[in-house]
Design a protein around this motif. Structure first.
Motif, PDB file in Angstrom:
ATOM      1  N   ALA A 449       0.836  -1.202   0.000  1.00 13.11           N
ATOM      2  CA  ALA A 449       0.000   0.000   0.000  1.00 13.11           C
ATOM      3  C   ALA A 449       0.874   1.257   0.000  1.00 13.11           C
ATOM      4  N   GLN A 450       0.381   2.308  -0.651  1.00 12.88           N
ATOM      5  CA  GLN A 450       1.164   3.544  -0.741  1.00 12.88           C
ATOM      6  C   GLN A 450       0.242   4.735  -0.899  1.00 12.88           C
ATOM      7  N   GLU A 451       0.614   5.828  -0.253  1.00 15.16           N
ATOM      8  CA  GLU A 451      -0.134   7.075  -0.403  1.00 15.16           C
ATOM      9  C   GLU A 451       0.410   7.853  -1.599  1.00 15.16           C
ATOM     10  N   PHE A 452      -0.483   8.275  -2.466  1.00 15.03           N
ATOM     11  CA  PHE A 452      -0.116   9.170  -3.559  1.00 15.03           C
ATOM     12  C   PHE A 452      -1.364   9.878  -4.056  1.00 15.03           C
ATOM     13  N   THR A 453      -1.157  10.849  -4.946  1.00 16.49           N
ATOM     14  CA  THR A 453      -2.253  11.652  -5.491  1.00 16.49           C
ATOM     15  C   THR A 453      -2.551  11.218  -6.916  1.00 16.49           C
ATOM     16  N   LEU A 454      -3.822  11.004  -7.206  1.00 14.07           N
ATOM     17  CA  LEU A 454      -4.284  10.687  -8.559  1.00 14.07           C
ATOM     18  C   LEU A 454      -5.107  11.858  -9.076  1.00 14.07           C
ATOM     19  N   ARG A 455      -4.807  12.268 -10.287  1.00 10.95           N
ATOM     20  CA  ARG A 455      -5.543  13.361 -10.953  1.00 10.95           C
ATOM     21  C   ARG A 455      -6.183  12.804 -12.223  1.00 10.95           C
ATOM     22  N   LEU A 456      -7.484  13.002 -12.364  1.00 13.40           N
ATOM     23  CA  LEU A 456      -8.213  12.527 -13.534  1.00 13.40           C
ATOM     24  C   LEU A 456      -8.751  13.727 -14.305  1.00 13.40           C
ATOM     25  N   ARG A 457      -8.364  13.840 -15.573  1.00 20.68           N
ATOM     26  CA  ARG A 457      -8.888  14.942 -16.378  1.00 20.68           C
ATOM     27  C   ARG A 457     -10.344  14.680 -16.728  1.00 20.68           C
ATOM     28  N   ILE A 458     -11.189  15.670 -16.440  1.00 25.36           N
ATOM     29  CA  ILE A 458     -12.608  15.628 -16.785  1.00 25.36           C
ATOM     30  C   ILE A 458     -12.825  16.702 -17.862  1.00 25.36           C
ATOM     31  N   PRO A 459     -12.858  16.310 -19.132  1.00 28.00           N
ATOM     32  CA  PRO A 459     -12.870  17.304 -20.216  1.00 28.00           C
ATOM     33  C   PRO A 459     -14.084  18.229 -20.161  1.00 28.00           C
ATOM     34  N   HIS A 460     -13.902  19.420 -20.679  1.00 29.67           N
ATOM     35  CA  HIS A 460     -14.987  20.418 -20.661  1.00 29.67           C
ATOM     36  C   HIS A 460     -16.090  20.085 -21.649  1.00 29.67           C
ATOM     37  N   TYR A 461     -15.835  19.196 -22.600  1.00 29.40           N
ATOM     38  CA  TYR A 461     -16.794  18.946 -23.670  1.00 29.40           C
ATOM     39  C   TYR A 461     -17.817  17.847 -23.331  1.00 29.40           C
ATOM     40  N   LEU A 462     -17.910  17.440 -22.091  1.00 24.75           N
ATOM     41  CA  LEU A 462     -18.846  16.378 -21.718  1.00 24.75           C
ATOM     42  C   LEU A 462     -20.280  16.889 -21.649  1.00 24.75           C
ATOM     43  N   GLU A 463     -21.230  15.964 -21.747  1.00 24.86           N
ATOM     44  CA  GLU A 463     -22.641  16.306 -21.548  1.00 24.86           C
ATOM     45  C   GLU A 463     -22.914  16.692 -20.109  1.00 24.86           C
ATOM     46  N   GLU A 464     -22.239  16.029 -19.191  1.00 28.73           N
ATOM     47  CA  GLU A 464     -22.501  16.222 -17.772  1.00 28.73           C
ATOM     48  C   GLU A 464     -21.251  15.900 -16.978  1.00 28.73           C
ATOM     49  N   ASN A 465     -21.250  16.291 -15.718  1.00 30.96           N
ATOM     50  CA  ASN A 465     -20.149  15.938 -14.846  1.00 30.96           C
ATOM     51  C   ASN A 465     -20.049  14.423 -14.710  1.00 30.96           C
ATOM     52  N   ALA A 466     -18.874  13.937 -14.339  1.00 29.05           N
ATOM     53  CA  ALA A 466     -18.618  12.489 -14.301  1.00 29.05           C
ATOM     54  C   ALA A 466     -18.582  11.988 -12.861  1.00 29.05           C
ATOM     55  N   GLU A 467     -19.361  10.949 -12.581  1.00 27.87           N
ATOM     56  CA  GLU A 467     -19.322  10.309 -11.269  1.00 27.87           C
ATOM     57  C   GLU A 467     -18.117   9.369 -11.212  1.00 27.87           C
ATOM     58  N   ILE A 468     -17.363   9.449 -10.128  1.00 23.83           N
ATOM     59  CA  ILE A 468     -16.124   8.700  -9.992  1.00 23.83           C
ATOM     60  C   ILE A 468     -16.313   7.590  -8.956  1.00 23.83           C
ATOM     61  N   PHE A 469     -15.902   6.378  -9.303  1.00 23.94           N
ATOM     62  CA  PHE A 469     -16.089   5.219  -8.438  1.00 23.94           C
ATOM     63  C   PHE A 469     -14.738   4.571  -8.120  1.00 23.94           C
ATOM     64  N   LEU A 470     -14.581   4.176  -6.856  1.00 22.12           N
ATOM     65  CA  LEU A 470     -13.417   3.430  -6.399  1.00 22.12           C
ATOM     66  C   LEU A 470     -13.889   2.096  -5.857  1.00 22.12           C
ATOM     67  N   ASN A 471     -13.444   1.037  -6.492  1.00 23.67           N
ATOM     68  CA  ASN A 471     -13.853  -0.319  -6.084  1.00 23.67           C
ATOM     69  C   ASN A 471     -15.371  -0.448  -5.980  1.00 23.67           C
ATOM     70  N   GLY A 472     -16.055   0.184  -6.938  1.00 25.41           N
ATOM     71  CA  GLY A 472     -17.507   0.082  -7.024  1.00 25.41           C
ATOM     72  C   GLY A 472     -18.269   1.084  -6.192  1.00 25.41           C
ATOM     73  N   LYS A 473     -17.599   1.877  -5.370  1.00 23.83           N
ATOM     74  CA  LYS A 473     -18.284   2.853  -4.521  1.00 23.83           C
ATOM     75  C   LYS A 473     -17.963   4.271  -4.996  1.00 23.83           C
ATOM     76  N   ARG A 474     -19.009   5.082  -5.058  1.00 21.16           N
ATOM     77  CA  ARG A 474     -18.831   6.457  -5.515  1.00 21.16           C
ATOM     78  C   ARG A 474     -17.979   7.239  -4.511  1.00 21.16           C
ATOM     79  N   VAL A 475     -16.952   7.945  -5.045  1.00 22.22           N
ATOM     80  CA  VAL A 475     -16.077   8.723  -4.170  1.00 22.22           C
ATOM     81  C   VAL A 475     -16.106  10.213  -4.499  1.00 22.22           C
TER      82      VAL A 475
END
Length: 593
Positions: A449-475
């Protein structure tokens, strides 16, 4: 000896990068990017070694039965094709071992080393001809890029050869006139490119600034002068303004990073703003090639796209200009990683111009025409095929930026990353059909196990904001036009999942090719420029029924991803522009007012 995963030269920069571009450790595993990468490997191998070394043999007085490649590149700019090979092959070898390319790089490096003069001069010309045409600028840049690619691709002597070549330039007797020579504005980027490698020295930056910097030009872009892009007023003779000046501003941004002078950044950002607002087609292509291009005057928002105007051929969307725009935005992203707009510019440049200009393994087109038919083959070696091989060989590096404790996912494709963190190697498997489908999965594997930062680009051209899930659970929720950031202690086997639901957009056309009595529109789906495929039913293009802003509502999905029929228009289909080869099409259909 394995190189570090990225070059971190923040200790010798006044303005540090926030994230870095990976130099190795990314492997494309499928999808469009993999296909483009593989096509490029085959394309590079079509270049003939004896023809590439022709002028090097001539300079040494060797007998050769080969014929040099024809055209401007080898007739007027001797030795360029060898640099083209190094740029494509060296970059491809960063990601995986390809024996045929390895052998080719070794052979070119052998005859470059053999031809090197005692003082480090490398070109297959007389030194007295160095200050002629594009030799001190574009040709030197290509040789520099080629040697850097060879070094990063694993050739043991490339950096040593490059250092000697750069040392020669730093004492070049032509330096006092260098910035007044043909297309000199391109030359700004070469020395900073050397500096941002393990062999860089401070004199590379200081001499570059002393002899290349055009303060009057920088002031024009700081002031946002309306005619700055297409009108140059330098002392001496400059044949024309040119979109290749974008490459020079890559160099100016590097000079800002080194010296920290605010005016350098302000000039770059002003330049970027003017190009982005007034000199881009929908889809990201650069309208500006050169003033009076083929007789057609250029001006802000001219937006030429028809092939002919009064018998004069128009040119636009040159792949070279897009290459420079791509790499300028890549630099800006490393400085300002929270600004999603810079990655978007990279993304649409890759899909809509670079990939769209690759014709399988056979050709790399010069211009990305947006109406009637794509450009026919030119030849294997020209400026745009050269920058094309560099882009395609480097495709894996555009997916991620990183440092020892942060991973940023910028573009999405089927890929595997071996990320060298501060503690261990973290393996990331990215699975997606993007851009055919917006679903993305990231699975993390590591020893502990390790602590670090993950950054996910959510493009401006989407229909809607994106729901993000970790191991099946919304985070959390990723907001359009931003990065979703999650710092936590990650466990082996953790999986992130999200879906980027891309939206359609219609764009009203304004420019010289407006047609009386009609409106023109173009269409994008997410980052993709879309095209109407079919034969013309009007002398100036394709006319569709109804209103242009209503077309999206009339689209009928087909079994083929991103291919659509149009309700009531059986003769036409809507497809991604990058897929087209020889079919008749337009990206600007007309609608009666």
């Amino acid at each position: 000896m394995q190189q570090k995963q990225y070059d971190d030269y923040n200790a010798k920069l006044a303005v540090p990068d926030q994230l870095f571009t990976p130099l190795h450790g990314v492997r494309l595993t499928g999808g469009l990017f993999r296909q483009v990468f593989d096509n490029n490997v085959q394309f590079i191998q079509r270049l003939e070694m004896d023809r590439m070394r022709y002028w090097f043999d001539v300079k040494q007085g060797k007998n050769t039965t080969a014929e040099p490649y024809p055209g401007h590149f080898e007739e007027n700019l001797k030795g360029q094709t060898a640099s083209q090979y190094l740029m494509g092959a060296g970059n491809a070898l960063r990601w995986e071992e390809i024996p045929a390319l390895r052998a080719g790089v070794d052979e070119i490096m052998a005859f470059l080393e053999e031809n090197a003069e005692d003082d480090g001069f490398l070109m297959p010309i007389d030194k007295r001809d160095f200050a002629y045409r594009e030799y001190p600028h574009y040709v030197r840049i290509w040789l520099t890029y080629g040697l850097i690619a060879a070094a990063r691709g694993g050739h043991p002597k490339a950096f040593a050869l490059l250092r000697r070549w750069q040392d020669w330039f730093n004492q070049c007797p032509d330096l006092p006139v260098i910035k007044y020579l043909e297309l000199a504005f391109q030359g700004v980027v070469a020395s900073p490119s050397v500096y941002m490698t393990p062999i860089g020295r401070k004199e590379d930056m200081e001499i570059c600034r002393q002899y290349y910097e055009e303060t009057w030009r920088l002031a024009q872009f700081i002031a946002q002068e309306a005619d700055a892009v297409h009108v140059r007023r330098q002392h001496g003779k400059e044949p024309h303004s040119h979109g290749s000046e974008i490459e020079g501003f890559e160099g100016y941004l590097d000079l800002y990073r080194y010296f920290g002078a605010p005016y350098l950044l302000n000039a770059v950002l002003g330049f970027w703003k003017m190009y982005q607002e007034h000199w881009q087609h929908v889809g990201g292509g650069i309208v500006m090639i050169e003033t009076l291009s083929n007789g057609n005057p250029l001006f802000p928002d001219c937006n030429y796209f028809l092939k002919e105007h009064g018998g004069l051929r128009s040119t636009y969307n040159e792949l070279c200009c897009t290459s420079f725009w791509l790499h300028l935005n890549q630099r800006l992203h490393r400085l300002f990683p929270d600004e999603e707009k810079y990655v978007f510019e990279m993304e649409q440049s890759i899909y809509n111009i670079a990939i769209a200009n690759q014709s399988g393994t056979e050709d790399i087109r010069y211009c990305a025409y947006l109406d009637e038919q794509k450009q026919l083959p030119v030849r294997l070696n020209h400026c745009c095929s050269g920058v094309g091989t560099r882009i395609f060989g480097s495709l894996p590096e555009y997916l991620f930026t990183l440092n020892e404790h942060t991973l940023s996912c910028d573009l999405y494709a089927d890929a595997e990353l071996a990320w060298e963190t501060e503690k261990q190697t973290v393996y990331v498997k990215e699975t997606t059909k993007y851009p055919l489908d917006g679903a993305v999965s990231l699975v993390f594997s590591m020893e502990s196990a390790q602590e670090f930062t993950l950054r996910l680009r959510i493009p401006h051209y989407l229909e809607e904001n994106a729901e993000i899930f970790l191991n099946g659970k919304r985070v959390g929720t990723g907001v359009k036009g931003t990065y979703f950031v999650l710092r936590r202690i990650w466990q082996p086997g953790d999986e992130m999942m999200f879906c980027l639901k891309m939206a359609w957009q219609s764009h009203f056309y304004h420019g010289v090719d407006e047609e009386e009595g009609y409106d023109r529109y173009s269409y994008t789906y997410g980052p993709l420029l879309m095209a109407v495929m079919g034969e013309r039913n009007h002398k100036k293009g394709i006319v569709l029924s109804g209103r242009g802003d209503e077309l999206v509502g009339k689209l009928i999905p087909s079994e083929h991803p991103l291919h659509y029929g149009v309700d009531g228009e059986n003769a036409f289909r809507i497809v991604p522009y990058y897929e087209l080869e020889s079919e008749a099409f337009t990206c600007f259909p007309m609608f009666k007012k």
